[in-house]
Design a protein around this motif. Sequence first.
Motif, short mmCIF file in Angstrom:
data_model
loop_
_atom_site.label_atom_id
_atom_site.label_comp_id
_atom_site.label_asym_id
_atom_site.label_seq_id
_atom_site.Cartn_x
_atom_site.Cartn_y
_atom_site.Cartn_z
N GLU A 101 -9.14 11.54 2.05
CA GLU A 101 -8.15 11.03 1.12
C GLU A 101 -8.46 9.56 0.88
O GLU A 101 -8.61 8.78 1.83
N THR A 102 -8.61 9.18 -0.38
CA THR A 102 -9.02 7.81 -0.72
C THR A 102 -7.96 7.12 -1.56
O THR A 102 -7.09 7.76 -2.17
N ASP A 103 -8.06 5.78 -1.63
CA ASP A 103 -7.16 5.02 -2.49
C ASP A 103 -7.76 4.90 -3.88
O ASP A 103 -8.80 5.51 -4.18
N ASP A 104 -7.14 4.10 -4.73
CA ASP A 104 -7.60 3.98 -6.11
C ASP A 104 -8.97 3.34 -6.23
O ASP A 104 -9.63 3.45 -7.27
N ASN A 107 -11.71 3.78 -1.36
CA ASN A 107 -11.77 3.54 0.08
C ASN A 107 -11.09 4.69 0.83
O ASN A 107 -10.03 5.17 0.42
N ILE A 109 -8.85 6.51 3.23
CA ILE A 109 -7.60 6.23 3.92
C ILE A 109 -7.50 7.05 5.20
O ILE A 109 -7.21 6.53 6.28
#
Length: 256
Positions: A101-104, A107, A109
């Motif tokens: 699961e990544t941020d906008d 990166n 998370i």
Amino acid sequence: MKLKTLIICISLCPALFSQIETEELSFEFGYGLNNYAMENLNRYFIDSIASQSNPETLDEKIEKGERFNLSINYRPSKYFNVGLFSAYQYGSQSSTSNFQETDDFGNVIVQHERNYELKTEAISVGINSTLFLNTLLKWDKKESKLLQNLNLGIGFNGGVGLSKVTSDMRSKSLPSVSYYDFYESMDFQGQTFIDIGYYFSKSNLFSSLGIKLGYQYFVTKTVQNRLGNEWIVKGVHPINLDFSGLFFGTYIMIGK
């Protein structure tokens, strides 16, 4: 008239008595391995969808299964028996995959793990019968102890099978991607087989061990969910289950 009836009854008594003496009840417990076809499920779901997802959900086909069965047999003649049977069989494939699961900004998370299982299963009940070839060939009259105690038969069973396919996805760290779907059908199920057994004890307790080799026919209609909706992949390919194939099993029998 009454005298004639009495004479007939008396003349029939020896035959009836000898028939009762040959009537035997037995219980059979078995375990076996089955080959399955499952063409539509493997082609249109596993090959076309499950193995093409990212991350991959499943890439192994369902081609084999296990079987447990119980039967109660009644032997009105030394040449054959009839009875009732029940069986449970299943086949499954499972996988574990990880996704991030990544941020906008891309990166990472957190990394999640998910576990998936596709399972086919069926419960069957019906009637069965076996014709004993060793009796027809009079092996019990042979001098060989092996032939005297050897049982050779050909048989069949047939009945109703309630089948089910379950698609189960689980992720503890991200419950929103978890789901549990199942589809069912009720259809005819039948088997033909060769039965080879050996009577190792005169006792009715665990008197025989044996093997069975045969073919199972068990093809379902298009499976449906609990709301009665058919499982149709991509709106084009209906999914049914095909448990048909060769099988091999062992059994232990109580009685004769």
